[in-house]
Design a protein around this motif. Structure first.
Motif, PDB file in Angstrom:
ATOM      1  N   ASP A 172       0.860  -1.175   0.000  1.00 29.93           N
ATOM      2  CA  ASP A 172       0.000   0.000   0.000  1.00 29.93           C
ATOM      3  C   ASP A 172       0.899   1.229   0.000  1.00 29.93           C
ATOM      4  OD1 ASP A 172      -2.494   1.376   0.163  1.00 29.93           O
ATOM      5  OD2 ASP A 172      -2.126   1.738   2.292  1.00 29.93           O
ATOM      6  N   GLY A 173       0.508   2.268  -0.740  1.00 36.62           N
ATOM      7  CA  GLY A 173       1.296   3.487  -0.753  1.00 36.62           C
ATOM      8  C   GLY A 173       2.165   3.595  -1.994  1.00 36.62           C
ATOM      9  N   CYS A 174       3.198   4.448  -1.901  1.00 34.20           N
ATOM     10  CA  CYS A 174       4.067   4.694  -3.054  1.00 34.20           C
ATOM     11  C   CYS A 174       5.482   5.041  -2.582  1.00 34.20           C
ATOM     12  CB  CYS A 174       3.506   5.827  -3.905  1.00 34.20           C
ATOM     13  SG  CYS A 174       4.424   6.162  -5.412  1.00 34.20           S
ATOM     14  N   LEU A 175       6.460   4.349  -3.163  1.00 31.29           N
ATOM     15  CA  LEU A 175       7.876   4.626  -2.918  1.00 31.29           C
ATOM     16  C   LEU A 175       8.519   5.075  -4.224  1.00 31.29           C
ATOM     17  CD1 LEU A 175       8.882   1.418  -0.887  1.00 31.29           C
ATOM     18  CD2 LEU A 175       8.241   3.658   0.041  1.00 31.29           C
ATOM     19  N   ARG A 176       9.642   5.761  -4.108  1.00 30.17           N
ATOM     20  CA  ARG A 176      10.423   6.074  -5.299  1.00 30.17           C
ATOM     21  C   ARG A 176      11.903   5.873  -5.016  1.00 30.17           C
ATOM     22  NH1 ARG A 176      12.840  11.664  -6.527  1.00 30.17           N
ATOM     23  NH2 ARG A 176      13.020  12.558  -4.459  1.00 30.17           N
ATOM     24  N   THR A 177      12.625   5.415  -6.032  1.00 30.27           N
ATOM     25  CA  THR A 177      14.085   5.377  -5.955  1.00 30.27           C
ATOM     26  C   THR A 177      14.593   6.567  -6.749  1.00 30.27           C
ATOM     27  OG1 THR A 177      14.272   3.933  -7.880  1.00 30.27           O
ATOM     28  CG2 THR A 177      14.324   2.877  -5.739  1.00 30.27           C
ATOM     29  N   TYR A 178      15.649   7.180  -6.232  1.00 29.05           N
ATOM     30  CA  TYR A 178      16.227   8.312  -6.940  1.00 29.05           C
ATOM     31  C   TYR A 178      17.725   8.380  -6.687  1.00 29.05           C
ATOM     32  CZ  TYR A 178      16.005  10.798  -2.447  1.00 29.05           C
ATOM     33  OH  TYR A 178      16.154  11.165  -1.134  1.00 29.05           O
ATOM     34  N   PHE A 179      18.378   9.046  -7.612  1.00 24.66           N
ATOM     35  CA  PHE A 179      19.825   9.232  -7.598  1.00 24.66           C
ATOM     36  C   PHE A 179      20.088  10.729  -7.536  1.00 24.66           C
ATOM     37  CE2 PHE A 179      23.534  10.175 -10.359  1.00 24.66           C
ATOM     38  CZ  PHE A 179      24.519   9.555  -9.607  1.00 24.66           C
ATOM     39  N   ILE A 180      21.095  11.133  -6.774  1.00 25.50           N
ATOM     40  CA  ILE A 180      21.488  12.547  -6.716  1.00 25.50           C
ATOM     41  C   ILE A 180      22.838  12.673  -7.407  1.00 25.50           C
ATOM     42  CG2 ILE A 180      22.005  14.517  -5.240  1.00 25.50           C
ATOM     43  CD1 ILE A 180      20.209  13.208  -3.090  1.00 25.50           C
TER      44      ILE A 180
END
Length: 194
Positions: A54-62
């Protein structure tokens, strides 16, 4: 309230003995994550996969200039981690953030490998999900190489209609490789057409 892993679609499909189901339940740990919480940081060891219920995650790069680049979103029935670090057993280069209150199940590499070895039906499920991820990543790469920004946005909303409402404009623009201004322009042009 604790959730049962076998209440979720992907696990319902498994034809397992009671002992096999219990073995799977015993290694997946449920966790509630608040909106804005970071569950993986660049530089951390990565030995877990996260299954979103349930819900929402995100992967990200800086990057070196401090700019964020969104790599992936994960909603219901999606697996997420820093896959490069997970499979190569190196430190994370990505971060994972919760974009809204999110419920996940966590499994560690050693437990996953044991389940894959001991329970053929689970191994088949895991391989199927992994293959789907590879296909998704390659389609995204091909789209980024061959489609203009409008086509990439249209493909995104057609493939993942439930995600758009969970993410901020700048996260979606980052994922698409465009500016937030371009995303607004594309949406305006599309609304004129409909």
């Amino acid at each position: 309230m604790a959730k049962d892993l076998f209440d979720f679609d992907v696990f319902k499909k498994l034809n397992l003995s009671v002992q096999e189901a219990d073995a799977i339940r015993n290694v997946f740990k449920e966790k509630e994550i608040k909106k804005g919480e970071i569950i993986l940081l660049n530089g951390q060891e990565v030995d877990t996969l996260f299954y979103v219920i349930d819900g929402c995650l995100r992967t990200y790069f800086i990057d070196e200039k401090g700019k964020e680049h969104t790599i992936q979103f994960a909603v219901y029935d999606w697996w997420i981690s820093d896959m490069i670090a997970y499979f190569s057993q190196t430190k994370a280069t990505l971060n994972i953030e919760s974009l809204e209150d999110t419920s996940i199940f966590i499994i560690h590499r050693a437990d996953l490998e044991k389940l894959c070895f001991q329970i053929p039906a689970f191994n088949k499920l895991y391989r199927s999900k992994l293959e789907g991820s590879i296909i998704g990543y390659q389609k995204r790469i091909l789209g980024n190489l061959s489609q203009n920004a409008t086509e990439r946005y249209e493909n995104f909303i057609n493939q993942y209609p439930s995600i758009e409402n969970s993410v901020k404009n700048y996260h979606l623009a980052s994922y698409l490789g465009i500016t937030t201004e371009s995303l607004s322009r594309i949406r305006k042009e599309m609304s004129k057409r409909s």
